[in-house]
Scaffold this motif. Structure first.
Motif, PDB file in Angstrom:
ATOM      1  N   GLN A   9      14.567  30.398 -73.946  1.00  0.00           N
ATOM      2  CA  GLN A   9      13.093  31.695 -73.477  1.00  0.00           C
ATOM      3  C   GLN A   9      13.636  32.853 -73.884  1.00  0.00           C
ATOM      4  OE1 GLN A   9      11.488  32.843 -69.324  1.00  0.00           O
ATOM      5  NE2 GLN A   9      10.715  30.715 -69.902  1.00  0.00           N
TER       6      GLN A   9
ATOM      7  N   GLN B  79      13.590  24.409 -80.730  1.00  0.00           N
ATOM      8  CA  GLN B  79      11.868  24.068 -79.821  1.00  0.00           C
ATOM      9  C   GLN B  79      11.609  23.219 -81.138  1.00  0.00           C
ATOM     10  OE1 GLN B  79      10.152  27.085 -77.653  1.00  0.00           O
ATOM     11  NE2 GLN B  79      11.351  28.530 -77.412  1.00  0.00           N
TER      12      GLN B  79
ATOM     13  N   TRP C 103      12.544  20.065 -80.270  1.00  0.00           N
ATOM     14  CA  TRP C 103      12.718  20.167 -78.283  1.00  0.00           C
ATOM     15  C   TRP C 103      12.025  20.967 -77.688  1.00  0.00           C
ATOM     16  CZ3 TRP C 103      14.726  15.758 -75.978  1.00  0.00           C
ATOM     17  CH2 TRP C 103      14.999  14.435 -76.519  1.00  0.00           C
TER      18      TRP C 103
ATOM     19  N   GLN D  83      10.657  21.758 -75.105  1.00  0.00           N
ATOM     20  CA  GLN D  83      10.427  21.928 -73.765  1.00  0.00           C
ATOM     21  C   GLN D  83      12.297  23.005 -73.233  1.00  0.00           C
ATOM     22  OE1 GLN D  83      11.407  19.002 -75.297  1.00  0.00           O
ATOM     23  NE2 GLN D  83      12.267  18.021 -73.291  1.00  0.00           N
TER      24      GLN D  83
ATOM     25  N   GLN E 186      11.602  26.516 -72.141  1.00  0.00           N
ATOM     26  CA  GLN E 186      11.723  27.532 -70.420  1.00  0.00           C
ATOM     27  C   GLN E 186      12.339  27.003 -70.026  1.00  0.00           C
ATOM     28  OE1 GLN E 186       8.091  26.818 -69.463  1.00  0.00           O
ATOM     29  NE2 GLN E 186       8.032  26.900 -71.647  1.00  0.00           N
TER      30      GLN E 186
ATOM     31  N   ALA F 194      15.354  25.675 -64.928  1.00  0.00           N
ATOM     32  CA  ALA F 194      14.567  25.142 -66.116  1.00  0.00           C
ATOM     33  C   ALA F 194      14.155  25.176 -65.068  1.00  0.00           C
ATOM     34  CB  ALA F 194      15.493  24.058 -67.020  1.00  0.00           C
TER      35      ALA F 194
ATOM     36  N   TRP G  40      18.176  17.436 -67.572  1.00  0.00           N
ATOM     37  CA  TRP G  40      16.697  17.618 -68.185  1.00  0.00           C
ATOM     38  C   TRP G  40      16.150  17.067 -69.103  1.00  0.00           C
ATOM     39  CZ3 TRP G  40      15.973  22.514 -71.162  1.00  0.00           C
ATOM     40  CH2 TRP G  40      14.554  23.085 -70.629  1.00  0.00           C
ATOM     41  N   LEU G  41      17.089  17.334 -69.803  1.00  0.00           N
ATOM     42  CA  LEU G  41      16.360  16.369 -71.968  1.00  0.00           C
ATOM     43  C   LEU G  41      15.723  15.271 -71.939  1.00  0.00           C
ATOM     44  CD1 LEU G  41      18.125  19.431 -73.971  1.00  0.00           C
ATOM     45  CD2 LEU G  41      15.881  19.603 -73.332  1.00  0.00           C
TER      46      LEU G  41
ATOM     47  N   THR H 213       4.236  28.027 -72.630  1.00  0.00           N
ATOM     48  CA  THR H 213       3.685  27.035 -72.276  1.00  0.00           C
ATOM     49  C   THR H 213       4.605  25.564 -73.023  1.00  0.00           C
ATOM     50  OG1 THR H 213       1.968  26.181 -73.670  1.00  0.00           O
ATOM     51  CG2 THR H 213       1.486  27.833 -71.969  1.00  0.00           C
ATOM     52  N   GLY H 214       4.869  25.834 -74.524  1.00  0.00           N
ATOM     53  CA  GLY H 214       5.529  24.871 -74.842  1.00  0.00           C
ATOM     54  C   GLY H 214       4.717  24.069 -75.722  1.00  0.00           C
ATOM     55  N   GLU H 215       3.633  24.778 -75.930  1.00  0.00           N
ATOM     56  CA  GLU H 215       2.708  23.418 -76.287  1.00  0.00           C
ATOM     57  C   GLU H 215       2.401  23.752 -77.697  1.00  0.00           C
ATOM     58  OE1 GLU H 215      -0.652  23.183 -73.589  1.00  0.00           O
ATOM     59  OE2 GLU H 215       0.376  22.363 -72.126  1.00  0.00           O
TER      60      GLU H 215
END
Length: 266
Positions: free
Chosen positions: A15, A48, A51, A53, A56, A71, A114-115, A220-222
């Motif tokens: 981020q 990213q 990945w 996410q 975030q 996270a 987390w990942l 959002t990571g979308e």
């Protein structure tokens, strides 16, 4: 013209941090992309692009030799800056392979949980930074874990012009600039060779080549279902197969930047 926004990204693909001011040194903005997540098995960097996410992942340089990681679903973690020549790990960033210090098992376990994949966190001390791509900059120029160059500049008017073509607003952070300049015409930065911001001078090295990364919503990571803004950029910003947006810079010396400083083309 003036410097309207200033950003750093403590962890590569993590981020953004919006800044009001920053020291500038050999590796660009202080604390910018000095950390990177890599695969445990082979040291290849995570991004990213594969990945999303990672967008975030919040990282805060506490200024006392530690990094604070945050996270979704994870407890806060303090990571001490590792020694420059201890626990070196071979890593691969695009075509570059080099050795940098590993940040330890606690950070690796936290990120792996987390990942959902075995990873390590590494740090780039100044003395282990990479040279710039062949043909750009001088022998004194370096970069940490940025894709190729320590600094990226985008004109606000350039994003405004793109948004007008897309038909909806695209966030500036999709392009992950360090410096945003307001008051210039759209794509004026394409013609700059040297600029001064405050008392610090910069060389404009080459346009930034854009990729699928820009289609990821930074909040959002979308991914954009219509592949914007790449779809539109390809219609008017493509040259010899590369889609170009923004300019990579190198600083001449060290100094200080603050939002609001005047920008002068030299």
């Amino acid at each position: 013209m003036f410097l309207s926004e200033l950003y750093r990204y403590p962890v590569k693909s993590g981020q953004a941090q919006r800044l009001l001011s920053s020291q500038v040194g050999l590796l660009g903005l202080q604390g910018d992309r000095r950390w990177m997540v890599v695969e445990e098995e082979n040291g290849r960097f995570l991004t990213q692009r594969a990945w999303p996410q990672l967008g975030q992942l919040q990282a805060i340089d506490e200024g006392n030799g530690t990094l604070l990681l945050r996270a979704p679903g994870q407890a806060l973690l303090q990571v001490p800056v590792p020694e420059a020549d201890v626990d070196l790990r071979g890593v691969t960033l695009w075509r570059d392979t080099f050795r940098v210090p590993d940040a330890g098992d606690a950070a690796a376990a936290w990120l792996s949980q987390w990942l959902g994949v075995k990873v390590r966190l590494v740090h780039c001390p100044e003395q282990r930074a990479r040279y710039l791509p062949n043909g750009y900059g001088t022998n004194a120029d370096r970069a940490a874990f940025a894709d190729g160059f320590a600094l990226l500049l985008i004109g606000q008017a350039s994003l405004d012009a793109l948004n007008q073509r897309v038909g909806r607003p695209m966030e500036m952070l999709r392009f992950r600039p360090n410096l945003v300049v307001q008051g210039a015409e759209a794509f004026a930065e394409d013609g700059w060779e040297r600029i001064r911001i405050g008392s610090l001078e910069f060389r404009v090295l080459k346009p930034s080549v854009r990729c699928i990364f820009t289609t990821i919503d930074p909040a959002t990571g979308e991914r954009s279902p219509d592949r914007e803004p790449m779809t539109t950029l390809k219609t008017f910003r493509q040259k010899e197969g590369d889609v170009l947006f923004g300019q990579n810079l190198a600083a001449d010396g060290c100094g200080y930047l603050e939002v609001g400083m005047p920008v002068e083309v030299l």
